[in-house]
Design a protein around this motif. Structure first.
Motif, short mmCIF file in Angstrom:
data_model
loop_
_atom_site.label_atom_id
_atom_site.label_comp_id
_atom_site.label_asym_id
_atom_site.label_seq_id
_atom_site.Cartn_x
_atom_site.Cartn_y
_atom_site.Cartn_z
N ALA A 74 -13.98 -39.16 -75.94
CA ALA A 74 -13.62 -39.45 -74.46
C ALA A 74 -14.18 -41.02 -74.17
O ALA A 74 -13.72 -41.63 -73.29
CB ALA A 74 -14.52 -38.42 -73.47
N LYS A 75 -15.46 -41.16 -74.60
CA LYS A 75 -16.23 -42.74 -74.35
C LYS A 75 -15.28 -43.79 -75.02
O LYS A 75 -14.85 -44.64 -74.51
CB LYS A 75 -17.19 -42.75 -75.22
CG LYS A 75 -18.14 -43.90 -74.77
CD LYS A 75 -19.69 -43.71 -75.55
CE LYS A 75 -20.17 -45.19 -75.94
NZ LYS A 75 -21.34 -44.92 -76.74
N ALA A 76 -14.64 -43.66 -76.03
CA ALA A 76 -13.87 -44.43 -76.75
C ALA A 76 -12.65 -44.34 -76.02
O ALA A 76 -11.67 -45.70 -76.23
CB ALA A 76 -13.43 -43.97 -78.18
N MET A 77 -12.17 -43.58 -75.28
CA MET A 77 -10.55 -43.46 -74.81
C MET A 77 -10.58 -44.39 -73.39
O MET A 77 -9.46 -44.37 -72.80
CB MET A 77 -10.21 -42.10 -74.70
CG MET A 77 -8.81 -41.73 -74.30
SD MET A 77 -7.57 -42.47 -76.02
CE MET A 77 -7.80 -41.19 -76.98
N LYS A 78 -11.88 -44.61 -72.95
CA LYS A 78 -11.94 -45.27 -71.32
C LYS A 78 -10.85 -46.65 -71.48
O LYS A 78 -10.76 -47.40 -72.21
CB LYS A 78 -13.29 -45.73 -71.23
CG LYS A 78 -13.58 -46.05 -69.80
CD LYS A 78 -14.96 -46.31 -69.50
CE LYS A 78 -15.18 -46.67 -68.01
NZ LYS A 78 -14.45 -47.81 -67.50
N ASP A 79 -10.00 -46.51 -70.44
CA ASP A 79 -8.95 -47.52 -70.14
C ASP A 79 -8.17 -47.91 -71.30
O ASP A 79 -7.49 -48.84 -71.24
CB ASP A 79 -9.47 -48.71 -69.82
CG ASP A 79 -10.69 -48.86 -68.46
OD1 ASP A 79 -10.42 -48.11 -67.69
OD2 ASP A 79 -11.94 -49.40 -68.54
N VAL A 80 -8.05 -46.98 -72.40
CA VAL A 80 -6.90 -47.05 -73.42
C VAL A 80 -5.55 -46.99 -72.99
O VAL A 80 -5.17 -45.71 -72.35
CB VAL A 80 -7.66 -46.27 -74.52
CG1 VAL A 80 -6.43 -46.20 -75.66
CG2 VAL A 80 -8.93 -46.68 -75.08
N THR A 81 -4.76 -47.71 -73.43
CA THR A 81 -3.21 -47.44 -73.24
C THR A 81 -2.74 -47.10 -74.60
O THR A 81 -1.39 -46.76 -74.54
CB THR A 81 -2.63 -48.69 -72.48
OG1 THR A 81 -2.94 -49.87 -73.31
CG2 THR A 81 -3.08 -48.88 -71.18
N LEU A 82 -3.06 -47.43 -75.64
CA LEU A 82 -2.62 -47.14 -76.97
C LEU A 82 -3.46 -46.81 -78.04
O LEU A 82 -4.71 -47.64 -78.23
CB LEU A 82 -1.85 -48.75 -77.46
CG LEU A 82 -1.33 -48.69 -78.90
CD1 LEU A 82 -0.12 -47.86 -79.15
CD2 LEU A 82 -0.82 -50.27 -79.20
N VAL A 83 -3.23 -45.86 -78.65
CA VAL A 83 -4.28 -45.28 -79.67
C VAL A 83 -3.49 -45.44 -81.18
O VAL A 83 -2.21 -44.73 -81.34
CB VAL A 83 -4.44 -43.77 -79.60
CG1 VAL A 83 -5.74 -43.43 -80.54
CG2 VAL A 83 -4.94 -43.77 -78.16
N TYR A 84 -4.11 -46.02 -82.03
CA TYR A 84 -3.59 -45.68 -83.34
C TYR A 84 -4.59 -44.79 -84.13
O TYR A 84 -5.89 -45.23 -84.45
CB TYR A 84 -3.81 -47.12 -84.25
CG TYR A 84 -2.77 -48.19 -83.71
CD1 TYR A 84 -1.45 -47.92 -84.20
CD2 TYR A 84 -2.82 -49.30 -83.18
CE1 TYR A 84 -0.36 -48.91 -84.08
CE2 TYR A 84 -2.25 -50.16 -82.69
CZ TYR A 84 -0.66 -49.85 -83.13
OH TYR A 84 0.28 -50.91 -82.94
N ASP A 85 -4.11 -43.62 -84.48
CA ASP A 85 -5.09 -42.69 -84.90
C ASP A 85 -5.13 -42.53 -86.29
O ASP A 85 -4.14 -42.13 -87.01
CB ASP A 85 -4.84 -41.36 -84.59
CG ASP A 85 -5.83 -40.35 -84.79
OD1 ASP A 85 -6.60 -40.56 -85.32
OD2 ASP A 85 -5.58 -38.90 -84.57
N LEU A 86 -5.91 -43.40 -86.92
CA LEU A 86 -6.17 -43.47 -88.56
C LEU A 86 -7.30 -42.90 -89.24
O LEU A 86 -7.52 -42.80 -90.44
CB LEU A 86 -6.37 -44.95 -88.93
CG LEU A 86 -4.78 -45.84 -89.09
CD1 LEU A 86 -4.09 -45.94 -87.57
CD2 LEU A 86 -5.29 -47.20 -89.41
N ALA A 87 -8.29 -42.29 -88.20
CA ALA A 87 -9.41 -41.49 -88.84
C ALA A 87 -9.12 -40.34 -89.37
O ALA A 87 -8.23 -39.56 -89.11
CB ALA A 87 -10.63 -41.43 -87.69
N GLY A 88 -9.74 -40.29 -90.71
CA GLY A 88 -9.47 -38.96 -91.26
C GLY A 88 -10.19 -38.95 -92.79
O GLY A 88 -10.86 -39.85 -93.21
N ILE A 89 -10.38 -37.71 -93.46
CA ILE A 89 -10.87 -37.48 -94.68
C ILE A 89 -9.59 -37.66 -95.40
O ILE A 89 -8.56 -36.97 -95.59
CB ILE A 89 -11.48 -36.18 -94.60
CG1 ILE A 89 -12.42 -35.81 -93.84
CG2 ILE A 89 -11.89 -36.10 -96.37
CD1 ILE A 89 -13.66 -36.84 -93.85
#
Ligand SMILES: NC(=O)c1ccc[n+]([C@@H]2O[C@H](COP(=O)([O-])OP(=O)(O)OC[C@H]3O[C@@H](n4cnc5c(N)ncnc54)[C@H](O)[C@@H]3O)[C@@H](O)[C@H]2O)c1
Length: 319
Positions: A68-83
């Protein structure tokens, strides 16, 4: 504009956050990185280009408050986090499930709530054993927990996208190769380049010499990620991103082109992960994207970094 890159300190992420600053759509904008440093690639955060404004949050995608903190004012997300690392996921299945499935869902829900566009880094490992050339309609039967949880999440995300709950799409990457500051050395091409550069022999299975696997140069992967934002016609879709389907024999030949004296041992012991993938990249090509980089340039970039060792190897001075 704020763009969030989860896993931004990783192999692909470390290059994406740099390349974004050179793209005029992102120049001067905020690039926010969310990574829990599981992979400890602190070097990925060094010497970032000055053209963009960077923010770093050390946090976990499994934690709603971090996301939620990281998503503040975000318009585009690249979701690369992972094991990452499919073979290792057999030993750490629960962690893989938590991050690659539960954590990814936390990111999706937050992106949906924020109305942000979501670009997911999926994998060719979702397919499992295949026959012939396969496209995105193939009935996936992943073998590793890594592939299984990537697929489970991808299906949920694409369903949400088709229902209009999230503006998202998935790119199914072949095994990535090529130099980045945060690169991994647990994937075949990168590892072989390292071993060959330090004068170690390459051991390959006879069955794998001609068995094709899909690969993607990291520069093409980043180009692909930068190509897709704003493509509403691609929402709800999954796209193979593959530069070439190649056998290990071709990889070795590419390395030999720069290090001709590399020793190659062929063994008949079957590989534990003996799967053949030949992926069709026509769907992404039809959407307007084509890979440009080949094995030779990827291999050269890596071998060049080990110049201190290859210099002596060129004089046949392997230990
Ligand atoms: N490299 C490949 O060959 C390849 C191929 C297909 C798909 N992918 C996918 O692309 C994405 C990036 O891959 P990569 O090669 O850069 O991997 P990587 O392991 O180098 O990067 C993943 C990053 O995620 C971070 N991370 C792990 N758990 C986290 C958590 N709980 N919260 C926040 N951050 C966390 C790690 O610290 C790391 O920096 C992954 O989703 C991977 O599944 C990679």
């Amino acid at each position: 504009m704020v763009v969030l890159v989860t896993g931004g300190a990783g192999y692909i992420g470390s290059e994406l956050i740099r390349e974004m600053s050179r793209d005029k759509r992102f120049a001067g904008e905020t690039i926010r990185i969310l990574d829990n440093m599981f992979r400890e690639r602190y070097v990925s955060l060094w010497n970032l280009p000055r053209e963009a404004h960077y923010e770093f949050i050390e946090g976990d995608i499994r934690k709603k408050e971090d996301v939620a903190k990281a998503m503040k004012d975000v318009t585009l997300v690249y979701d690369l986090a992972g094991i990452t690392n499919a073979p290792l996921s057999f030993e750490r299945e629960e962690l893989t499930r938590q991050v690659n499935y539960e954590g990814a869902k936390v990111v999706m829900e937050a992106a949906a709530k924020a109305g942000a566009e979501l670009i997911y880094s999926s994998t060719a490992s979702v397919y499992g054993p295949t026959k012939g050339v396969v496209d995105e309609t193939y009935d996936c039967k992943p073998v590793s927990p890594y592939g299984k949880y990537k697929l489970m999440y991808e299906m949920e995300m694409l369903k949400a996208a088709k229902e209009g709950r999230v503006r998202g799409m998935a790119l199914r990457l072949g095994t990535v190769y090529g130099w980045t500051i945060g690169m991994r050395f647990d994937t075949v091409i990168d590892r072989f380049c390292y071993l060959a550069s330090i004068g170690m022999p390459l051991t390959i299975y006879d069955s794998a010499v001609n068995e094709k696997r899909p690969y993607a140069h990291v520069k093409d992967v980043v180009r692909g990620f930068l190509f897709v934002p704003g493509r509403k016609d691609m929402y709800g879709g999954t796209y193979n991103l593959v530069g070439q389907n190649a056998g290990v024999g071709e990889v070795v030949e590419a390395i030999k082109g720069f290090l001709p004296q590399v020793q190659v041992t062929i063994t008949s012991t079957p590989s534990l992960n003996q799967l053949s993938y030949v992926l069709d990249n026509a769907k992404l090509a039809k959407a307007g994207f084509k890979c440009e980089y080949g094995l030779k340039s990827g291999v050269k970039d890596i071998i060049d970094k080990f110049e201190a060792f290859t210099r002596s190897s060129k004089k046949q001075r392997f230990p």
